[in-house]
Design an enzyme around this catalytic site. Structure first.
Site, mmCIF file in Angstrom:
data_model
loop_
_atom_site.group_PDB
_atom_site.id
_atom_site.type_symbol
_atom_site.label_atom_id
_atom_site.label_comp_id
_atom_site.label_asym_id
_atom_site.label_seq_id
_atom_site.Cartn_x
_atom_site.Cartn_y
_atom_site.Cartn_z
ATOM 1 N N LYS A 169 0.839 -1.195 0.000
ATOM 2 C CA LYS A 169 0.000 0.000 0.000
ATOM 3 C C LYS A 169 0.876 1.249 0.000
ATOM 4 O O LYS A 169 1.834 1.344 0.773
ATOM 5 C CB LYS A 169 -0.910 0.000 1.232
ATOM 6 C CG LYS A 169 -1.900 -1.152 1.268
ATOM 7 C CD LYS A 169 -2.954 -1.036 0.180
ATOM 8 C CE LYS A 169 -3.988 -2.142 0.265
ATOM 9 N NZ LYS A 169 -5.091 -1.962 -0.680
ATOM 10 N N ASP A 173 -0.404 -0.130 -4.533
ATOM 11 C CA ASP A 173 -1.835 0.190 -4.529
ATOM 12 C C ASP A 173 -2.038 1.503 -3.786
ATOM 13 O O ASP A 173 -1.686 1.620 -2.607
ATOM 14 C CB ASP A 173 -2.588 -0.945 -3.829
ATOM 15 C CG ASP A 173 -4.094 -0.756 -3.823
ATOM 16 O OD1 ASP A 173 -4.586 0.270 -4.324
ATOM 17 O OD2 ASP A 173 -4.794 -1.650 -3.299
ATOM 18 N N GLU A 217 -2.170 0.137 -8.626
ATOM 19 C CA GLU A 217 -3.599 -0.152 -8.513
ATOM 20 C C GLU A 217 -4.352 1.066 -7.991
ATOM 21 O O GLU A 217 -3.872 1.771 -7.104
ATOM 22 C CB GLU A 217 -3.795 -1.336 -7.555
ATOM 23 C CG GLU A 217 -5.237 -1.723 -7.321
ATOM 24 C CD GLU A 217 -5.361 -2.949 -6.427
ATOM 25 O OE1 GLU A 217 -6.431 -3.127 -5.810
ATOM 26 O OE2 GLU A 217 -4.394 -3.733 -6.340
ATOM 27 N N GLU A 260 -11.873 -2.672 -8.297
ATOM 28 C CA GLU A 260 -12.571 -3.070 -7.069
ATOM 29 C C GLU A 260 -13.681 -2.106 -6.692
ATOM 30 O O GLU A 260 -14.630 -2.482 -6.011
ATOM 31 C CB GLU A 260 -11.597 -3.237 -5.902
ATOM 32 C CG GLU A 260 -11.016 -1.956 -5.352
ATOM 33 C CD GLU A 260 -10.114 -2.180 -4.143
ATOM 34 O OE1 GLU A 260 -10.611 -2.078 -3.017
ATOM 35 O OE2 GLU A 260 -8.916 -2.461 -4.349
ATOM 36 N N ASP A 311 -14.653 -7.284 -8.554
ATOM 37 C CA ASP A 311 -14.970 -7.491 -7.144
ATOM 38 C C ASP A 311 -16.309 -8.203 -7.052
ATOM 39 O O ASP A 311 -17.254 -7.846 -7.753
ATOM 40 C CB ASP A 311 -15.031 -6.149 -6.412
ATOM 41 C CG ASP A 311 -15.301 -6.295 -4.931
ATOM 42 O OD1 ASP A 311 -14.328 -6.244 -4.143
ATOM 43 O OD2 ASP A 311 -16.475 -6.460 -4.549
ATOM 44 N N HIS A 357 -10.149 -8.581 -7.038
ATOM 45 C CA HIS A 357 -9.887 -7.988 -5.727
ATOM 46 C C HIS A 357 -10.472 -8.889 -4.646
ATOM 47 O O HIS A 357 -11.571 -9.401 -4.792
ATOM 48 C CB HIS A 357 -10.543 -6.603 -5.648
ATOM 49 C CG HIS A 357 -10.641 -6.056 -4.266
ATOM 50 N ND1 HIS A 357 -11.835 -5.965 -3.571
ATOM 51 C CD2 HIS A 357 -9.680 -5.589 -3.427
ATOM 52 C CE1 HIS A 357 -11.612 -5.440 -2.382
ATOM 53 N NE2 HIS A 357 -10.318 -5.202 -2.275
#
Length: 477
Positions: A220, A271, A297, A326, A349, A376
């Site tokens: 992240k 992401d 992402e 997602e 998703d 996701h």
């Protein structure tokens, strides 16, 4: 005719306190209590169908209320006509004019639609005594197309094109099914890279993930570029050292081709969870280029297809791809992302769009445009759901899994009767229990403990707050 009908339902606001340990934290979502807006459909037999959609805490009750409104429309309906035409059933779910006004086909009303629709698909699979993926892959191409939602996307793919695509893959279905049952479906882990984790925890989890067989890792990013570089280099220092790989681990070259893999054959993805404007995303990712990620992402707003296309074009110069999906509301957003060449990876998703029917249409579009589907799964119950979707995509639609990877997070699986599992090669095991349906049955005890706000955990947390104490940390966290 079975005579089965839906007689009643119950809806449950279930929240897990993942925020107390930092699980699920990222640059946008700094406090997350993984939550399920959960429905149980009952019939005039012992057959039940479970469904859910995913939120991260506050607002889960709003989704639960919307689920009740949609579910009221299917009480009393016979199951045989529904199962015989799941496409028509989806059209029914999204066609109430007053509910539709709240979307249309997006936001809370669509999350609620997904929960109800998922529960009916779960009923269908259990009725046929098959896991959901097996229910679908045993269909003819014609049955597959009949269950798929094509409204508003025929400028991207027609029913005739979809049918031809599925027929082309028909001959190899049995061999692909046997292969994936034997080998498992490729996975990547996000559990190593949550923003709220200490360096020590990141190091420990990364080493554990390598030993579990993973070679794709997600970090992240988006809060601070220098700190992101430091954290990314920390992970790279571990996954790029061949000495850290398990003995005998063999990584097939095709699975990492074009992914900026390091010398040990490991791949890093990053992401941003939508934190940047378009120019900011481009500049920020140029700063992270030394990490050599496969993709970024969710670099910007999830429904900005034009913005994603601009980012992808700019980042091609430094060989970084773009992934999103997602938070894409519906099949129409995916249509635009694909038509504009905006993504390298399609991240469907299981709960954000309206359920299985719509996901089938997105898989078909992705296959036509040659974009791999990598779902996701960061959230409660999502891993249990999406393994079915990846299996459908591989066996029926794309026929490919060499470059695909399905997200795995190692949180909260113990609350489900049919939890996912990972084999020694870092791959999902294929769910085979004929009673499992869509794999989302939750233990009664878990539902009682974590129902909000009256569940035993949340009562204890409220009492701790009154005493000025930190909330209790459940054993599973």
């Amino acid at each position: 005719m079975s005579g089965l009908k839906i007689t009643e339902f119950s809806v449950h606001d279930i929240r897990f306190p993942t925020n107390v340990t930092g699980d699920g934290t990222d640059a946008m979502n700094k406090e997350c209590d993984y939550s399920a807006a959960y429905i149980v459909l009952k019939t005039n037999s012992d057959l039940k169908g479970q469904g859910m959609t995913f939120t991260i805490g506050r607002g889960n009750d709003i989704v639960c209320y919307a689920i009740e409104q949609i579910a009221n429309r299917i009480v009393g309906k016979e199951l045989d006509p529904i199962f015989n035409d799941m496409g028509a059933f989806f059209d029914f779910l999204v066609s109430d004019p007053q509910h539709r006004w709240l979307g249309p086909e997006k936001g809370v009303i669509h999350l609620a639609t997904a929960a109800v629709n998922n529960a009916v698909w779960d009923l269908f699979a259990k009725h046929e005594k098959k896991p959901l993926w097996k229910l679908v892959v045993d269909w003819t191409p014609e049955q597959f197309v009949k269950a798929t939602s094509f409204r508003y996307i025929t400028d991207a793919i027609t029913k005739e094109e979809a049918l031809a695509l599925l027929k082309e893959k028909e001959a190899g279905k049995k061999a692909r099914e046997e292969e994936v049952i034997k080998k498992g479906y490729p996975a990547y882990t996000t559990s190593v890279g949550w923003l709220g984790y200490s360096d020590e925890k990141v190091v420990r989890l990364t080493k554990e993930a390598l030993n579990q067989g993973f070679n794709h890792f997600k970090l992240k990013v988006g809060a601070d570029p220098e700190d992101d570089l430091r954290r990314g280099r920390l992970i790279r220092s571990i996954i790029d050292d061949k000495a850290n790989l398990p003995a005998g681990r063999v990584i097939e070259p095709r699975t990492i081709e074009g992914k900026n893999a390091g010398p040990a054959g490991c791949v890093l993805m990053v992401d941003a969870n939508q934190v940047w404007d378009v120019p900011q995303a481009i500049e920020y990712m140029k700063k992270l280029e030394p990490l050599k990620p496969w993709f970024i992402e969710e670099p910007t707003a999830p429904d900005d297809a034009v913005g994603h296309a601009a980012i992808r074009k700019a980042l091609k110069e430094i060989n970084i791809g773009v992934a999103t999906g997602e938070h894409a509301h519906n099949r129409m957003v995916f249509k635009q992302l694909l038509q504009l060449d905006a993504i390298d990876v399609c991240q469907i998703d299981s709960c954000r769009v309206g359920g299985v029917n719509e996901l089938l249409s997105i898989m078909l579009m992705a296959a036509k445009y040659g974009v791999p589907v990598c779902p996701h799964a960061g959230g409660v119950g999502l891993c249990e759901y999406v393994i079915h979707l990846s299996l459908i995509d591989y066996i029926c639609v794309s026929g490919e899994m060499e470059r695909n990877v399905l997200e795995f997070v190692d949180h909260l699986h113990e609350h489900f009767l049919y939890p996912v599992s990972i084999n020694s090669q870092g791959r999902y095991n294929v769910p085979l229990d004929p009673k499992g349906g869509y794999s989302i049955d939750m233990y009664e005890q878990s539902m009682k403990e974590y129902t909000y706000p009256e569940g035993s955990y949340w009562v204890a947390a409220a009492e701790a707050e009154k005493r000025g104490e930190a909330p209790p940390i459940p054993k599973h966290l």
